[in-house]
Scaffold this motif. Structure first.
Motif, PDB file in Angstrom:
ATOM      1  N   GLY A  88      -1.978  89.638  -9.393  1.00  0.00           N
ATOM      2  CA  GLY A  88      -2.988  90.691  -9.486  1.00  0.00           C
ATOM      3  C   GLY A  88      -4.183  90.514  -8.580  1.00  0.00           C
ATOM      4  N   ASN A  89      -4.119  89.537  -7.631  1.00  0.00           N
ATOM      5  CA  ASN A  89      -5.262  89.270  -6.754  1.00  0.00           C
ATOM      6  C   ASN A  89      -4.980  89.688  -5.320  1.00  0.00           C
ATOM      7  OD1 ASN A  89      -6.633  87.776  -8.846  1.00  0.00           O
ATOM      8  ND2 ASN A  89      -5.065  86.228  -8.530  1.00  0.00           N
ATOM      9  N   MET A  90      -6.070  89.890  -4.562  1.00  0.00           N
ATOM     10  CA  MET A  90      -5.938  90.278  -3.165  1.00  0.00           C
ATOM     11  C   MET A  90      -7.059  89.661  -2.344  1.00  0.00           C
ATOM     12  SD  MET A  90      -5.882  94.158  -1.532  1.00  0.00           S
ATOM     13  CE  MET A  90      -5.168  94.802  -3.028  1.00  0.00           C
ATOM     14  N   LEU A  91      -6.694  89.148  -1.155  1.00  0.00           N
ATOM     15  CA  LEU A  91      -7.693  88.691  -0.186  1.00  0.00           C
ATOM     16  C   LEU A  91      -7.940  89.829   0.787  1.00  0.00           C
ATOM     17  CD1 LEU A  91      -9.431  86.555   1.351  1.00  0.00           C
ATOM     18  CD2 LEU A  91      -7.325  85.906   2.565  1.00  0.00           C
ATOM     19  N   VAL A  92      -9.177  90.265   0.869  1.00  0.00           N
ATOM     20  CA  VAL A  92      -9.555  91.303   1.827  1.00  0.00           C
ATOM     21  C   VAL A  92     -10.622  90.724   2.748  1.00  0.00           C
ATOM     22  CG1 VAL A  92      -9.031  93.157   0.192  1.00  0.00           C
ATOM     23  CG2 VAL A  92     -11.381  92.335   0.380  1.00  0.00           C
ATOM     24  N   MET A  93     -10.599  91.179   3.995  1.00  0.00           N
ATOM     25  CA  MET A  93     -11.596  90.742   4.970  1.00  0.00           C
ATOM     26  C   MET A  93     -12.213  91.964   5.629  1.00  0.00           C
ATOM     27  SD  MET A  93     -11.674  87.406   4.802  1.00  0.00           S
ATOM     28  CE  MET A  93     -12.634  86.977   6.268  1.00  0.00           C
ATOM     29  N   ALA A  94     -13.441  91.806   6.130  1.00  0.00           N
ATOM     30  CA  ALA A  94     -14.127  92.886   6.840  1.00  0.00           C
ATOM     31  C   ALA A  94     -13.210  93.437   7.931  1.00  0.00           C
ATOM     32  CB  ALA A  94     -15.426  92.364   7.446  1.00  0.00           C
ATOM     33  N   THR A  95     -13.269  94.741   8.158  1.00  0.00           N
ATOM     34  CA  THR A  95     -12.374  95.378   9.128  1.00  0.00           C
ATOM     35  C   THR A  95     -12.500  94.737  10.514  1.00  0.00           C
ATOM     36  OG1 THR A  95     -14.066  97.070   9.397  1.00  0.00           O
ATOM     37  CG2 THR A  95     -12.259  97.602   7.956  1.00  0.00           C
ATOM     38  N   GLU A  96     -13.695  94.335  10.887  1.00  0.00           N
ATOM     39  CA  GLU A  96     -13.911  93.715  12.196  1.00  0.00           C
ATOM     40  C   GLU A  96     -13.176  92.376  12.291  1.00  0.00           C
ATOM     41  OE1 GLU A  96     -17.635  92.181  14.990  1.00  0.00           O
ATOM     42  OE2 GLU A  96     -18.047  93.295  13.150  1.00  0.00           O
ATOM     43  N   PHE A  97     -13.213  91.587  11.232  1.00  0.00           N
ATOM     44  CA  PHE A  97     -12.484  90.317  11.218  1.00  0.00           C
ATOM     45  C   PHE A  97     -10.978  90.584  11.230  1.00  0.00           C
ATOM     46  CE2 PHE A  97     -10.412  86.615   9.530  1.00  0.00           C
ATOM     47  CZ  PHE A  97     -11.185  85.538   9.943  1.00  0.00           C
ATOM     48  N   ALA A  98     -10.538  91.553  10.430  1.00  0.00           N
ATOM     49  CA  ALA A  98      -9.111  91.860  10.337  1.00  0.00           C
ATOM     50  C   ALA A  98      -8.534  92.321  11.665  1.00  0.00           C
ATOM     51  CB  ALA A  98      -8.884  92.915   9.261  1.00  0.00           C
ATOM     52  N   ASP A 111       4.227  88.438   5.608  1.00  0.00           N
ATOM     53  CA  ASP A 111       4.365  87.107   6.219  1.00  0.00           C
ATOM     54  C   ASP A 111       3.090  86.292   5.999  1.00  0.00           C
ATOM     55  OD1 ASP A 111       5.037  84.898   7.733  1.00  0.00           O
ATOM     56  OD2 ASP A 111       4.746  85.882   9.673  1.00  0.00           O
ATOM     57  N   PRO A 112       2.881  85.818   4.770  1.00  0.00           N
ATOM     58  CA  PRO A 112       1.634  85.096   4.491  1.00  0.00           C
ATOM     59  C   PRO A 112       1.453  83.833   5.319  1.00  0.00           C
ATOM     60  CG  PRO A 112       3.133  84.989   2.610  1.00  0.00           C
ATOM     61  CD  PRO A 112       3.716  85.973   3.565  1.00  0.00           C
ATOM     62  N   LEU A 113       2.545  83.146   5.648  1.00  0.00           N
ATOM     63  CA  LEU A 113       2.421  81.919   6.432  1.00  0.00           C
ATOM     64  C   LEU A 113       1.961  82.235   7.855  1.00  0.00           C
ATOM     65  CD1 LEU A 113       2.726  78.896   6.038  1.00  0.00           C
ATOM     66  CD2 LEU A 113       5.124  79.096   6.738  1.00  0.00           C
ATOM     67  N   GLY A 204      -2.026  87.757  -3.803  1.00  0.00           N
ATOM     68  CA  GLY A 204      -1.656  86.576  -4.575  1.00  0.00           C
ATOM     69  C   GLY A 204      -0.172  86.493  -4.852  1.00  0.00           C
ATOM     70  N   GLU A 205       0.445  87.641  -5.079  1.00  0.00           N
ATOM     71  CA  GLU A 205       1.860  87.671  -5.433  1.00  0.00           C
ATOM     72  C   GLU A 205       2.754  87.163  -4.307  1.00  0.00           C
ATOM     73  OE1 GLU A 205       5.818  89.246  -5.546  1.00  0.00           O
ATOM     74  OE2 GLU A 205       4.296  90.355  -4.425  1.00  0.00           O
ATOM     75  N   ARG A 206       2.253  87.204  -3.053  1.00  0.00           N
ATOM     76  CA  ARG A 206       3.041  86.683  -1.940  1.00  0.00           C
ATOM     77  C   ARG A 206       2.693  85.217  -1.638  1.00  0.00           C
ATOM     78  NH1 ARG A 206       4.835  91.390   1.008  1.00  0.00           N
ATOM     79  NH2 ARG A 206       5.296  92.890  -0.661  1.00  0.00           N
ATOM     80  N   ILE A 207       1.587  84.715  -2.209  1.00  0.00           N
ATOM     81  CA  ILE A 207       1.237  83.297  -2.027  1.00  0.00           C
ATOM     82  C   ILE A 207       1.983  82.452  -3.062  1.00  0.00           C
ATOM     83  CG2 ILE A 207      -0.638  81.613  -2.121  1.00  0.00           C
ATOM     84  CD1 ILE A 207      -2.503  83.811  -1.038  1.00  0.00           C
ATOM     85  N   TRP A 208       1.930  82.863  -4.324  1.00  0.00           N
ATOM     86  CA  TRP A 208       2.747  82.238  -5.365  1.00  0.00           C
ATOM     87  C   TRP A 208       3.245  83.356  -6.262  1.00  0.00           C
ATOM     88  CZ3 TRP A 208       0.720  78.606  -9.844  1.00  0.00           C
ATOM     89  CH2 TRP A 208       1.818  78.190 -10.621  1.00  0.00           C
ATOM     90  N   ARG A 209       4.498  83.687  -6.117  1.00  0.00           N
ATOM     91  CA  ARG A 209       5.063  84.760  -6.932  1.00  0.00           C
ATOM     92  C   ARG A 209       5.018  84.337  -8.395  1.00  0.00           C
ATOM     93  NH1 ARG A 209      10.356  87.464  -4.421  1.00  0.00           N
ATOM     94  NH2 ARG A 209       9.531  89.163  -5.703  1.00  0.00           N
ATOM     95  N   ARG A 210       4.434  85.187  -9.213  1.00  0.00           N
ATOM     96  CA  ARG A 210       4.265  84.912 -10.640  1.00  0.00           C
ATOM     97  C   ARG A 210       3.361  83.706 -10.889  1.00  0.00           C
ATOM     98  NH1 ARG A 210       8.444  87.530  -9.381  1.00  0.00           N
ATOM     99  NH2 ARG A 210       9.407  89.100 -10.727  1.00  0.00           N
ATOM    100  N   GLY A 211       2.347  83.588 -10.062  1.00  0.00           N
ATOM    101  CA  GLY A 211       1.388  82.498 -10.230  1.00  0.00           C
ATOM    102  C   GLY A 211       0.500  82.704 -11.448  1.00  0.00           C
ATOM    103  N   VAL A 212       0.192  81.621 -12.123  1.00  0.00           N
ATOM    104  CA  VAL A 212      -0.640  81.678 -13.333  1.00  0.00           C
ATOM    105  C   VAL A 212      -2.002  82.300 -13.001  1.00  0.00           C
ATOM    106  CG1 VAL A 212      -1.459  79.306 -12.952  1.00  0.00           C
ATOM    107  CG2 VAL A 212      -1.565  80.303 -15.240  1.00  0.00           C
ATOM    108  N   ARG A 381       8.646  81.747  -6.113  1.00  0.00           N
ATOM    109  CA  ARG A 381       8.487  80.922  -4.922  1.00  0.00           C
ATOM    110  C   ARG A 381       7.046  80.859  -4.433  1.00  0.00           C
ATOM    111  NH1 ARG A 381      12.266  77.557  -3.425  1.00  0.00           N
ATOM    112  NH2 ARG A 381      12.320  78.072  -1.214  1.00  0.00           N
ATOM    113  N   PHE A 382       6.674  79.685  -3.916  1.00  0.00           N
ATOM    114  CA  PHE A 382       5.435  79.544  -3.164  1.00  0.00           C
ATOM    115  C   PHE A 382       5.710  80.002  -1.733  1.00  0.00           C
ATOM    116  CE2 PHE A 382       4.821  76.420  -6.573  1.00  0.00           C
ATOM    117  CZ  PHE A 382       3.524  76.706  -6.968  1.00  0.00           C
ATOM    118  N   PHE A 383       4.674  80.498  -1.052  1.00  0.00           N
ATOM    119  CA  PHE A 383       4.843  81.076   0.276  1.00  0.00           C
ATOM    120  C   PHE A 383       5.367  80.076   1.308  1.00  0.00           C
ATOM    121  CE2 PHE A 383       0.815  79.022   0.506  1.00  0.00           C
ATOM    122  CZ  PHE A 383       0.593  78.721   1.842  1.00  0.00           C
TER     123      PHE A 383
END
Length: 404
Positions: A88-98, A111-113, A204-212, A381-383
């Motif tokens: 249920g989490n998300m990493l977002v960055m400023a559009t300029e950084f992205a 492709d999180p890695l 978060g779901e792509r970093i650790w699927r079903r992570g606590v 799986r972990f990413f």
């Protein structure tokens, strides 16, 4: 006679199970009246629980472990017999950084890695050491962020600045330029994206699927003194979780959570996460992520002690706690599968037969031993493909590059 319970929470989508237990009558059916106390910061919520202002709390799983280990202000023995959701989490960055990352945001999330390595390169191009908001030092998403950054050689204690701020203030801080991005539970990442000031970089779901993620936390002493009330509450929450996970209920649930007393954000923003539809950039099509936020299926509420030990392993990795057999045992004991089994023994919910498992080992849906009914565990799986064996924590940690 009705039993009144005060439960503290933060305005996040994963308060759903508590909100629905109250609003849909599941708590009332168990003779309970829930007073859900909206709180702004995790530090305040922690103190309300520790000092007895509430009987239970919607809490970051690592915070429950940290408080028990004496790492977070006033030490107190906490217990978590029920998980309120995973991911249920998300990493977002400023559009300029992205803009310095892969241009296709869909490819980034897939492709999180690779995205972690792009992120590492972008750090050197940014106008300052990137400031990333985290909701608490002891949050699942802060630990996942550290893990993700380190996979690309980024030292989260040296190469970026991690700034703690409440989830509901993340968007405001990004707008003001105080931070360059943040990782938080929904709907706050989507709100920042919708405003046009941020883009999704990782979920978060792509970093650790079903992570606590969040747990229902109690003071251990209260839990021991009130077994019958605890069991009634867990039974109500288990039924609520099933209701929350059902796709046909997502619209009604989103409307409920959109109310000011819960999350207070637009219904559609909340509904996206419930449906597993992630909009990575304002105006773009949603990316399907059906396991983005889970409440009930695959025994989501079950408090696996191996997940508490994964949290412990990360606290050791980042020099937040000194390793010892005693400390590991204390961390594992925060999660209480025994209470979960006792409370739900009479239900028809599938019950895991074990209390620990290999974390990150399931690549496809897997049928496992269950004390009743059929239980299928989803991919976890972990990413980076690593597997966490709770009985070989030292070996697991030795597999990472040493930190400073």
């Amino acid at each position: 006679m009705t039993t009144n319970l005060r439960i503290a929470f933060l305005p996040l989508d994963d308060v759903a199970v508590l909100a629905a237990a109250r609003e849909r009558g599941f708590a009332e059916e168990e003779g309970l009246s829930l007073d859900l106390v909206r709180t702004t910061s995790w530090a305040t919520l922690r103190d309300r629980l520790i000092y007895g202002q509430v009987q239970a709390a919607h809490m970051l799983a690592p915070l429950a472990v940290a408080v028990t280990l004496g790492l977070s202000q006033q030490p107190a023995a906490l217990a978590a017999p029920f998980k309120l959701g995973v991911n249920g989490n998300m990493l977002v960055m400023a559009t300029e950084f992205a803009a310095a990352l892969a241009p296709d945001p869909v490819a980034r999330l897939a492709d999180p890695l690779g995205t972690a390595h792009d992120f590492a390169a972008a750090i050197g191009l940014w106008r300052r050491k990137p400031v990333i908001g985290v909701v608490h030092r002891f949050s699942s998403h802060a630990l996942m962020l550290r893990y993700w950054l380190a996979s690309a050689g980024v030292d989260p204690d040296r190469d970026v600045v991690l700034r703690v701020l409440p989830p509901s203030l993340t968007g405001e801080a990004l707008h003001a330029g105080e931070i360059d991005g943040f990782i938080a539970g929904e709907p706050w990442g989507s709100a920042a994206i919708e405003s046009g000031c941020a883009e999704a970089v990782a979920i978060g779901e792509r970093i650790w699927r079903r992570g606590v993620e969040k747990v229902l936390a109690f003071r251990e002493s209260w839990l021991d003194e009130n077994p019958e009330v605890t069991d009634r509450l867990l039974r109500a929450l288990a039924r609520s979780a099933v209701w929350c996970d059902a796709p046909e209920n997502h619209d009604a649930l989103a409307e409920m959570l959109a109310e000011e007393r819960y999350v207070g954000q637009p219904t559609e923003l909340i509904a996206r996460a419930l449906r597993g539809q992630i909009v990575p950039r304002a105006g773009e099509n949603a990316v399907p992520s059906p396991d983005f936020l889970l409440f009930s299926r695959e025994a989501t509420p079950f408090p696996w002690r191996s997940q508490a030990l994964w949290i412990y392993s990360q606290l050791v990795r980042w020099n937040m706690v000194d390793p010892s057999i005693e400390t590991a045992a204390k961390a594992a004991a925060v999660f209480r599968p025994d209470i979960y089994r006792r409370a739900l023994a009479g239900s028809d919910l599938p019950m895991p037969g074990a209390s620990m498992k290999l974390e990150g080992a399931v690549e496809a849906p897997l049928g496992v031993g269950s004390r009743k009914g059929d239980l299928t565990l989803g991919p976890d799986r972990f990413f980076d493909g690593r597997i966490f064996d709770p009985e070989r924590i030292e070996d697991y940690l030795a597999g990472f590059a040493p930190q400073h």
